[in-house]
Design a protein around this motif. Structure first.
Motif, PDB file in Angstrom:
ATOM      1  N   SER A   1     -16.835  27.250 -22.555  1.00  0.00           N
ATOM      2  CA  SER A   1     -16.646  28.379 -21.650  1.00  0.00           C
ATOM      3  C   SER A   1     -17.838  29.322 -21.674  1.00  0.00           C
ATOM      4  CB  SER A   1     -15.378  29.145 -22.073  1.00  0.00           C
ATOM      5  OG  SER A   1     -15.364  30.453 -21.564  1.00  0.00           O
ATOM      6  N   ASN A   2     -18.180  29.862 -20.487  1.00  0.00           N
ATOM      7  CA  ASN A   2     -19.258  30.846 -20.405  1.00  0.00           C
ATOM      8  C   ASN A   2     -18.888  32.174 -21.046  1.00  0.00           C
ATOM      9  OD1 ASN A   2     -21.414  29.468 -18.918  1.00  0.00           O
ATOM     10  ND2 ASN A   2     -19.924  29.351 -17.267  1.00  0.00           N
ATOM     11  N   LEU A   3     -17.608  32.427 -21.248  1.00  0.00           N
ATOM     12  CA  LEU A   3     -17.183  33.665 -21.911  1.00  0.00           C
ATOM     13  C   LEU A   3     -16.717  33.403 -23.334  1.00  0.00           C
ATOM     14  CD1 LEU A   3     -16.536  36.685 -21.942  1.00  0.00           C
ATOM     15  CD2 LEU A   3     -14.292  36.136 -20.961  1.00  0.00           C
ATOM     16  N   TYR A   4     -15.845  32.429 -23.517  1.00  0.00           N
ATOM     17  CA  TYR A   4     -15.212  32.205 -24.810  1.00  0.00           C
ATOM     18  C   TYR A   4     -15.980  31.252 -25.718  1.00  0.00           C
ATOM     19  CZ  TYR A   4     -10.929  34.367 -22.941  1.00  0.00           C
ATOM     20  OH  TYR A   4      -9.999  35.236 -22.410  1.00  0.00           O
ATOM     21  N   GLY A   5     -17.004  30.574 -25.189  1.00  0.00           N
ATOM     22  CA  GLY A   5     -17.679  29.570 -25.991  1.00  0.00           C
ATOM     23  C   GLY A   5     -16.824  28.320 -26.109  1.00  0.00           C
ATOM     24  N   PRO A   6     -16.979  27.532 -27.173  1.00  0.00           N
ATOM     25  CA  PRO A   6     -16.203  26.295 -27.305  1.00  0.00           C
ATOM     26  C   PRO A   6     -14.740  26.581 -27.600  1.00  0.00           C
ATOM     27  CG  PRO A   6     -17.546  26.654 -29.266  1.00  0.00           C
ATOM     28  CD  PRO A   6     -17.948  27.704 -28.280  1.00  0.00           C
ATOM     29  N   ILE A   7     -13.864  26.041 -26.771  1.00  0.00           N
ATOM     30  CA  ILE A   7     -12.422  26.209 -26.930  1.00  0.00           C
ATOM     31  C   ILE A   7     -11.741  24.868 -26.692  1.00  0.00           C
ATOM     32  CG2 ILE A   7     -12.188  28.674 -26.395  1.00  0.00           C
ATOM     33  CD1 ILE A   7     -11.805  27.918 -23.454  1.00  0.00           C
ATOM     34  N   LEU A   8     -10.581  24.700 -27.292  1.00  0.00           N
ATOM     35  CA  LEU A   8      -9.791  23.498 -27.046  1.00  0.00           C
ATOM     36  C   LEU A   8      -9.082  23.621 -25.704  1.00  0.00           C
ATOM     37  CD1 LEU A   8      -8.199  22.919 -30.572  1.00  0.00           C
ATOM     38  CD2 LEU A   8     -10.106  21.669 -29.537  1.00  0.00           C
ATOM     39  N   GLY A   9      -8.778  22.490 -25.113  1.00  0.00           N
ATOM     40  CA  GLY A   9      -8.082  22.501 -23.836  1.00  0.00           C
ATOM     41  C   GLY A   9      -6.769  23.261 -23.883  1.00  0.00           C
ATOM     42  N   GLY A  10      -6.138  23.303 -25.051  1.00  0.00           N
ATOM     43  CA  GLY A  10      -4.858  23.990 -25.196  1.00  0.00           C
ATOM     44  C   GLY A  10      -4.968  25.455 -25.568  1.00  0.00           C
ATOM     45  N   ASP A  11      -6.172  25.961 -25.757  1.00  0.00           N
ATOM     46  CA  ASP A  11      -6.342  27.381 -26.083  1.00  0.00           C
ATOM     47  C   ASP A  11      -6.005  28.236 -24.869  1.00  0.00           C
ATOM     48  OD1 ASP A  11      -7.112  26.777 -28.639  1.00  0.00           O
ATOM     49  OD2 ASP A  11      -9.244  27.142 -28.331  1.00  0.00           O
ATOM     50  N   ALA A  12      -5.252  29.303 -25.091  1.00  0.00           N
ATOM     51  CA  ALA A  12      -4.814  30.177 -23.998  1.00  0.00           C
ATOM     52  C   ALA A  12      -5.880  31.229 -23.715  1.00  0.00           C
ATOM     53  CB  ALA A  12      -3.489  30.840 -24.361  1.00  0.00           C
ATOM     54  N   ILE A  13      -6.356  31.276 -22.455  1.00  0.00           N
ATOM     55  CA  ILE A  13      -7.427  32.198 -22.088  1.00  0.00           C
ATOM     56  C   ILE A  13      -7.054  32.980 -20.830  1.00  0.00           C
ATOM     57  CG2 ILE A  13      -9.223  30.774 -23.145  1.00  0.00           C
ATOM     58  CD1 ILE A  13      -9.982  29.828 -20.303  1.00  0.00           C
ATOM     59  N   ALA A  14      -7.749  34.105 -20.640  1.00  0.00           N
ATOM     60  CA  ALA A  14      -7.522  34.973 -19.482  1.00  0.00           C
ATOM     61  C   ALA A  14      -8.260  34.430 -18.259  1.00  0.00           C
ATOM     62  CB  ALA A  14      -7.996  36.385 -19.802  1.00  0.00           C
ATOM     63  N   ASN A  15      -7.956  35.006 -17.111  1.00  0.00           N
ATOM     64  CA  ASN A  15      -8.656  34.690 -15.865  1.00  0.00           C
ATOM     65  C   ASN A  15      -9.905  35.562 -15.800  1.00  0.00           C
ATOM     66  OD1 ASN A  15      -9.319  33.778 -13.314  1.00  0.00           O
ATOM     67  ND2 ASN A  15      -7.921  35.179 -12.272  1.00  0.00           N
ATOM     68  N   TYR A  16     -11.021  35.011 -16.241  1.00  0.00           N
ATOM     69  CA  TYR A  16     -12.266  35.778 -16.341  1.00  0.00           C
ATOM     70  C   TYR A  16     -13.279  35.287 -15.307  1.00  0.00           C
ATOM     71  CZ  TYR A  16     -14.439  31.672 -18.460  1.00  0.00           C
ATOM     72  OH  TYR A  16     -14.940  30.411 -18.671  1.00  0.00           O
ATOM     73  N   LYS A  17     -14.398  35.983 -15.228  1.00  0.00           N
ATOM     74  CA  LYS A  17     -15.476  35.555 -14.337  1.00  0.00           C
ATOM     75  C   LYS A  17     -16.813  35.876 -14.975  1.00  0.00           C
ATOM     76  CE  LYS A  17     -16.970  33.945 -10.334  1.00  0.00           C
ATOM     77  NZ  LYS A  17     -16.745  32.558  -9.930  1.00  0.00           N
ATOM     78  N   VAL A  18     -17.605  34.850 -15.270  1.00  0.00           N
ATOM     79  CA  VAL A  18     -18.978  35.017 -15.751  1.00  0.00           C
ATOM     80  C   VAL A  18     -19.832  33.981 -15.035  1.00  0.00           C
ATOM     81  CG1 VAL A  18     -20.554  34.923 -17.703  1.00  0.00           C
ATOM     82  CG2 VAL A  18     -18.254  35.846 -18.029  1.00  0.00           C
ATOM     83  N   LYS A  19     -20.830  34.431 -14.312  1.00  0.00           N
ATOM     84  CA  LYS A  19     -21.717  33.507 -13.615  1.00  0.00           C
ATOM     85  C   LYS A  19     -22.494  32.679 -14.625  1.00  0.00           C
ATOM     86  CE  LYS A  19     -25.500  33.382 -10.259  1.00  0.00           C
ATOM     87  NZ  LYS A  19     -26.465  34.186  -9.487  1.00  0.00           N
ATOM     88  N   GLN A  20     -22.557  31.371 -14.394  1.00  0.00           N
ATOM     89  CA  GLN A  20     -23.293  30.489 -15.303  1.00  0.00           C
ATOM     90  C   GLN A  20     -24.739  30.960 -15.445  1.00  0.00           C
ATOM     91  OE1 GLN A  20     -25.039  26.346 -14.498  1.00  0.00           O
ATOM     92  NE2 GLN A  20     -22.992  25.876 -15.212  1.00  0.00           N
ATOM     93  N   GLY A  21     -25.191  31.050 -16.690  1.00  0.00           N
ATOM     94  CA  GLY A  21     -26.554  31.471 -16.954  1.00  0.00           C
ATOM     95  C   GLY A  21     -26.706  32.963 -17.148  1.00  0.00           C
ATOM     96  N   SER A  22     -25.642  33.727 -16.887  1.00  0.00           N
ATOM     97  CA  SER A  22     -25.708  35.179 -17.063  1.00  0.00           C
ATOM     98  C   SER A  22     -25.647  35.550 -18.535  1.00  0.00           C
ATOM     99  CB  SER A  22     -24.543  35.866 -16.336  1.00  0.00           C
ATOM    100  OG  SER A  22     -24.659  35.731 -14.948  1.00  0.00           O
ATOM    101  N   SER A  23     -26.184  36.722 -18.832  1.00  0.00           N
ATOM    102  CA  SER A  23     -25.948  37.344 -20.132  1.00  0.00           C
ATOM    103  C   SER A  23     -24.797  38.328 -19.968  1.00  0.00           C
ATOM    104  CB  SER A  23     -27.195  38.083 -20.616  1.00  0.00           C
ATOM    105  OG  SER A  23     -28.254  37.175 -20.854  1.00  0.00           O
ATOM    106  N   ILE A  24     -24.197  38.707 -21.064  1.00  0.00           N
ATOM    107  CA  ILE A  24     -23.181  39.766 -21.034  1.00  0.00           C
ATOM    108  C   ILE A  24     -23.791  40.964 -21.744  1.00  0.00           C
ATOM    109  CG2 ILE A  24     -20.882  40.472 -21.767  1.00  0.00           C
ATOM    110  CD1 ILE A  24     -19.957  37.635 -21.414  1.00  0.00           C
ATOM    111  N   GLY A  25     -24.147  41.966 -20.952  1.00  0.00           N
ATOM    112  CA  GLY A  25     -24.945  43.052 -21.507  1.00  0.00           C
ATOM    113  C   GLY A  25     -26.289  42.489 -21.932  1.00  0.00           C
TER     114      GLY A  25
END
Length: 241
Positions: free
Chosen positions: A109-133
């Motif tokens: 994931s671009n936000l959460y990093g490596p996660i398992l398919g069964g990990d529960a995540i929010a509906n987020y939006k991060v453009k591929q290649g972007s930095s966060i701050g």
């Protein structure tokens, strides 16, 4: 057991009723990213928000402007939409097949990093290649999760179905297998997503537990052309027929 490395998607399904669970890896390893993401989303700074999400219009951002720590959650393998996930078509799979995907797929994931398919995540939006701050995501997650992934995958066989961009998040340090798809002798790029999704679907439908089993799997529209081995990478080249 086989583990499948997979890409996320820009598209997401909204909603979700999953209970919060512990995400893959050390639980505080991604806190800095999530807090910085939330700070930007909640800031009211329209330019920063549009840059983070990759939108030109603020109206397009509105579905994602919510507190990520109190958002509805959905399993990662069900959260993502887009070409690969359309061809995976998880809604048409049975409970055992969906469970296979939740346990054996690692999504970068671009936000959460490596996660398992069964990990529960929010509906987020991060453009591929972007930095966060000021945080570069690929380096952040490569530094914090490479050792954990090495340990987790140590006794597993690896099928790497990621798009090339996500190699930046984690370099595999043991023998692994990738796939390449050819149409009329030429490598496909955009539609490779579709075939990765199709392959993942067949893995789940057939409960594939090893690369030996995978090598005997017949997948409709795909025909093995050749197999190349370069150092620790085995590449299976398919013709699309």
């Amino acid at each position: 057991m086989i583990k499948i490395l997979f890409s996320p998607s820009e598209g997401k399904n909204s909603g979700g009723k999953e209970a919060k669970n512990e995400l893959f890896g050390a639980q505080n390893a991604r806190d800095e990213i999530l807090q910085e993401y939330n700070k930007i989303v909640q800031s009211g700074d329209e330019e920063s928000i549009k840059e983070l999400f990759g939108f030109k219009k603020m109206s397009d951002c509105e579905p994602y402007i919510e507190d990520i720590f109190s958002s509805d959650l959905m399993c990662a393998i069900e959260r993502y939409s887009g070409v690969a996930y359309d061809y995976l078509d998880i809604s048409s799979l049975d409970k055992a097949q969906r469970e296979y995907l939740k346990q054996n797929t690692i999504i970068f994931s671009n936000l959460y990093g490596p996660i398992l398919g069964g990990d529960a995540i929010a509906n987020y939006k991060v453009k591929q290649g972007s930095s966060i701050g000021e945080i570069a995501l690929d380096k952040f997650y490569r530094d914090r999760f490479s050792y954990q992934l090495d340990l987790y995958l140590n006794s597993c066989e690896i099928l790497d179905l990621r798009a090339g961009y996500y190699d930046k998040f984690y370099k595999i340090n043991k023998p692994y297998t990738t796939l390449k798809f050819l149409k009329d002798g030429k490598s496909v790029s955009h539609w490779a997503k579709a075939y990765r999704g199709l392959v993942l679907r067949e893995l789940a439908k057939n409960n594939i537990s090893s690369m030996e089993e995978f090598m005997t799997l017949e997948i409709e529209t795909l025909q093995v052309k050749e197999i190349k081995v370069i150092k620790n990478k085995r590449e299976i080249v398919y013709n699309i027929v």
